[in-house]
Design an enzyme around this catalytic site. Sequence first.
Site, PDB file in Angstrom:
ATOM      1  N   ASP A  40      -5.457  -0.493  -2.053  1.00 23.73           N
ATOM      2  CA  ASP A  40      -6.245  -1.402  -2.901  1.00 23.73           C
ATOM      3  C   ASP A  40      -7.566  -1.813  -2.283  1.00 23.73           C
ATOM      4  OD1 ASP A  40      -5.036  -3.076  -0.833  1.00 23.73           O
ATOM      5  OD2 ASP A  40      -5.772  -4.757  -2.008  1.00 23.73           O
ATOM      6  N   ARG A  84      -4.829   0.246  -7.106  1.00 25.70           N
ATOM      7  CA  ARG A  84      -3.572   0.809  -6.588  1.00 25.70           C
ATOM      8  C   ARG A  84      -2.968   1.833  -7.537  1.00 25.70           C
ATOM      9  NH1 ARG A  84      -1.895  -2.359  -2.191  1.00 25.70           N
ATOM     10  NH2 ARG A  84      -2.293  -4.582  -2.309  1.00 25.70           N
ATOM     11  N   ASP A 121      -5.703   2.467  10.438  1.00 25.37           N
ATOM     12  CA  ASP A 121      -7.117   2.172  10.628  1.00 25.37           C
ATOM     13  C   ASP A 121      -7.295   1.757  12.103  1.00 25.37           C
ATOM     14  OD1 ASP A 121      -9.692   1.568   9.124  1.00 25.37           O
ATOM     15  OD2 ASP A 121      -9.247  -0.432   9.826  1.00 25.37           O
ATOM     16  N   GLY A 167       0.783  -1.239   0.000  1.00 21.65           N
ATOM     17  CA  GLY A 167       0.000   0.000   0.000  1.00 21.65           C
ATOM     18  C   GLY A 167       0.811   1.282   0.000  1.00 21.65           C
ATOM     19  N   LYS A 204      -7.305   7.256   9.829  1.00 17.98           N
ATOM     20  CA  LYS A 204      -8.748   7.193  10.100  1.00 17.98           C
ATOM     21  C   LYS A 204      -8.931   7.031  11.608  1.00 17.98           C
ATOM     22  CE  LYS A 204      -9.871   3.764   7.026  1.00 17.98           C
ATOM     23  NZ  LYS A 204     -10.675   2.912   6.110  1.00 17.98           N
ATOM     24  N   GLU A 210       3.915   4.301   6.110  1.00 24.37           N
ATOM     25  CA  GLU A 210       2.678   3.530   5.959  1.00 24.37           C
ATOM     26  C   GLU A 210       1.660   4.323   5.148  1.00 24.37           C
ATOM     27  OE1 GLU A 210       1.275   0.889   5.707  1.00 24.37           O
ATOM     28  OE2 GLU A 210       0.537   0.093   7.607  1.00 24.37           O
ATOM     29  N   ASP A 211       0.786   3.608   4.468  1.00 26.25           N
ATOM     30  CA  ASP A 211      -0.241   4.282   3.666  1.00 26.25           C
ATOM     31  C   ASP A 211      -1.368   4.835   4.522  1.00 26.25           C
ATOM     32  OD1 ASP A 211      -1.070   1.737   4.331  1.00 26.25           O
ATOM     33  OD2 ASP A 211      -1.724   1.151   2.331  1.00 26.25           O
TER      34      ASP A 211
HETATM   35  P1  IMP Z   1      -4.667  -1.322  10.741  1.00 29.77           P
HETATM   36  O1  IMP Z   1      -3.727  -2.394  11.178  1.00 29.77           O
HETATM   37  O2  IMP Z   1      -6.109  -1.694  11.064  1.00 29.77           O
HETATM   38  O3  IMP Z   1      -4.320   0.042  11.233  1.00 29.77           O
HETATM   39  O4  IMP Z   1      -4.700  -1.340   9.174  1.00 29.77           O
HETATM   40  C1  IMP Z   1      -3.710  -0.838   8.420  1.00 29.77           C
HETATM   41  C2  IMP Z   1      -3.708  -1.454   7.033  1.00 29.77           C
HETATM   42  O5  IMP Z   1      -5.026  -1.780   6.582  1.00 29.77           O
HETATM   43  C3  IMP Z   1      -3.206  -0.456   6.040  1.00 29.77           C
HETATM   44  O6  IMP Z   1      -1.816  -0.550   5.886  1.00 29.77           O
HETATM   45  C4  IMP Z   1      -3.937  -0.834   4.766  1.00 29.77           C
HETATM   46  O7  IMP Z   1      -3.205  -1.807   4.066  1.00 29.77           O
HETATM   47  C5  IMP Z   1      -5.225  -1.429   5.236  1.00 29.77           C
HETATM   48  N1  IMP Z   1      -6.341  -0.454   5.152  1.00 29.77           N
HETATM   49  C6  IMP Z   1      -6.949   0.178   6.177  1.00 29.77           C
HETATM   50  N2  IMP Z   1      -7.920   1.001   5.748  1.00 29.77           N
HETATM   51  C7  IMP Z   1      -7.922   0.902   4.408  1.00 29.77           C
HETATM   52  C8  IMP Z   1      -8.691   1.544   3.369  1.00 29.77           C
HETATM   53  O8  IMP Z   1      -9.582   2.385   3.578  1.00 29.77           O
HETATM   54  N3  IMP Z   1      -8.361   1.183   2.099  1.00 29.77           N
HETATM   55  C9  IMP Z   1      -7.404   0.273   1.775  1.00 29.77           C
HETATM   56  N4  IMP Z   1      -6.657  -0.335   2.720  1.00 29.77           N
HETATM   57  C10 IMP Z   1      -6.912  -0.030   4.017  1.00 29.77           C
HETATM   58 MG    MG Z   2      -0.721  -1.076   4.346  1.00 22.14          MG
END
Ligand code: IMP
Ligand code: MG
Length: 182
Positions: free
Chosen positions: A161, A167, A105, A46, A133, A101-102
């Site tokens: 993605d 992407r 979440d 990402g 987010k 990081e992209d």
């Molecule tokens: P976390 O571990 O829940 O913080 O998630 C992080 C990862 O989830 C990111 O690096 C993304 O790869 C993926 N992700 C979270 N939200 C989105 C979204 O809205 N679109 C696409 N990928 C997401």
């Molecule tokens: Mg990611």
Amino acid sequence: MKRFSEDIESILVSEEEIDDIIEKTARQIDEDYKDKNLLLLCILKGSVMFFGDLLKKITVPAEIDFMRVSSYHGTESSGTVRILLDVDHGKLKDCDVLIIEDIIDSGRTLTYLCEYLKFKGAKSVRTCTLLDKPDRRLTDFVPDYTGVMIPDEFVVGYGLDYDEKYRTLPYIGILKPEVYKK
Ligand code: IMP
Ligand code: MG
């Protein structure tokens, strides 16, 4: 042939906004890492576009490495982080690691990665995300550099993605709900 752009409901972060974020973030990193041994760590897949564009704007000396982790299936986080490609452990003890990081979440991926890299001996570990987010957070994780906070929407493009698609779009867009509710 149907183009990816046809599945986008609206653009949330434009190419121009992304450029501004990158310029601002690079200047902060230049300032903060003047006297450090910077290792920029790209979290695949990402972060690939953000990482590549940010690299070009950073002027302090830096090395690069890559990790690939997976925690997502479709639009929902699975909760467990799996390492699919690991960083070169040999270098970590001399390096001030900045994870690129992209999007954040739940915060699980970066919470896990920071702990992992410290455990593997990194000199310091900090984090930089293009998107955040905060409404979705399930941990108390706070990144060191944040490009822009966004609402609780599933976004794609600029490296991000949905099921490996979208992407290649040059902006961050909100996917039409019917695309993933099929
Ligand atoms: P976390 O571990 O829940 O913080 O998630 C992080 C990862 O989830 C990111 O690096 C993304 O790869 C993926 N992700 C979270 N939200 C989105 C979204 O809205 N679109 C696409 N990928 C997401
Ligand atoms: Mg990611």
